[in-house]
Design an enzyme around this catalytic site. Structure first.
Site, mmCIF file in Angstrom:
data_model
loop_
_atom_site.group_PDB
_atom_site.id
_atom_site.type_symbol
_atom_site.label_atom_id
_atom_site.label_comp_id
_atom_site.label_asym_id
_atom_site.label_seq_id
_atom_site.Cartn_x
_atom_site.Cartn_y
_atom_site.Cartn_z
ATOM 1 N N ASP A 13 0.873 -1.161 0.000
ATOM 2 C CA ASP A 13 0.000 0.000 0.000
ATOM 3 C C ASP A 13 0.921 1.224 0.000
ATOM 4 O OD1 ASP A 13 -2.383 1.628 0.388
ATOM 5 O OD2 ASP A 13 -1.732 1.821 2.461
ATOM 6 N N ASP A 15 -0.190 5.128 1.088
ATOM 7 C CA ASP A 15 -0.475 6.098 2.148
ATOM 8 C C ASP A 15 -0.581 5.414 3.504
ATOM 9 O OD1 ASP A 15 -0.832 8.719 0.735
ATOM 10 O OD2 ASP A 15 -2.269 7.524 -0.390
#
Length: 221
Positions: A13, A15
């Site tokens: 991922d 953020d």
């Protein structure tokens, strides 16, 4: 603790996992709200974590009312974010060391994110990471966003590996659900939200940071 088998690829991922941006989005949200004379309850912000900012419309309208001018607010929210991000180091501790191990053992890696390609490229360029990922899967590259498995499945497809052989790294609740639904070995590195018991059941491990993830990967190589 070791992984059940050597991963064929690692899918990140972005953020809150690779970059410490979720805290900056929260700071930017509070600044934008203060400028607009609004207060943002914690539960409203927490429900926005890991969700595309543009998809927060319904959340904010349900809280502030149908006459809330979300597009204007969203633009101001983004403006505050980039003002803050330009003056703060945001690469997560352990990220360079983990990427170095993946380079050393030539493990493919991808980013699977809800952010736009422009945003991803801006962050990667700012930290000299543009050549560190084999694939980048962004908003618009898949049909259904997290918590649907589509972003992670698309990343595995582009890397040419089976989803179940991938190690997926996530910080958010909806991200963990997405990676787990894709059938991947899922490790959560919590950022703003701690895992619930139900979330822990979906994870192979809840790691304290990316240094621990590096050690986990190294132990099975």
């Amino acid at each position: 603790m070791t992984l059940p088998y050597r991963p064929s690829a690692v899918i990140f991922d972005m953020d809150g996992l690779l970059f410490d941006t979720e805290a900056l989005w929260q700071e930017a949200l509070l600044s934008a709200a203060a400028e607009a004379g609004r207060e943002i309850p914690d539960e409203v912000y927490n429900r926005s974590i890991g969700v595309r900012r543009s998809q927060c419309r319904g959340l904010f309208l349900s809280h502030f009312g149908e006459d809330f001018r979300f597009d204007d607010f969203h633009a101001n929210w983004r403006r505050h974010f980039w003002l803050i991000a330009e003056n703060k180091p945001i690469l997560k501790p352990g990220a360079p060391e983990l990427l170095e191990i993946l380079d050393r053992f030539r493990l493919p890696r991808a980013i699977a994110t809800s952010s736009s390609r422009t945003t991803v490229e801006r962050h990667l360029t700012a930290h000299g990471l543009t050549d560190c990922f084999d694939q980048i899967v962004c908003r618009g590259d898949y049909e259904n966003g997290k918590p649907a498995p589509d972003p992670f499945l698309k990343a595995a497809e582009r890397l040419g590996v089976e989803p179940r052989s991938c190690l997926a790294l996530e910080d958010s609740h909806i991200g963990v659900r997405s990676a787990s639904a894709a059938g991947m070995m899922t490790v959560m590195v919590p950022d703003l939200l701690e895992p619930t018991e139900a979330l822990c059941a979906l994870c192979f491990l809840v790691a304290r940071d990316l240094h621990q993830v590096r050690d986990l990967v190294l132990a099975c190589l």
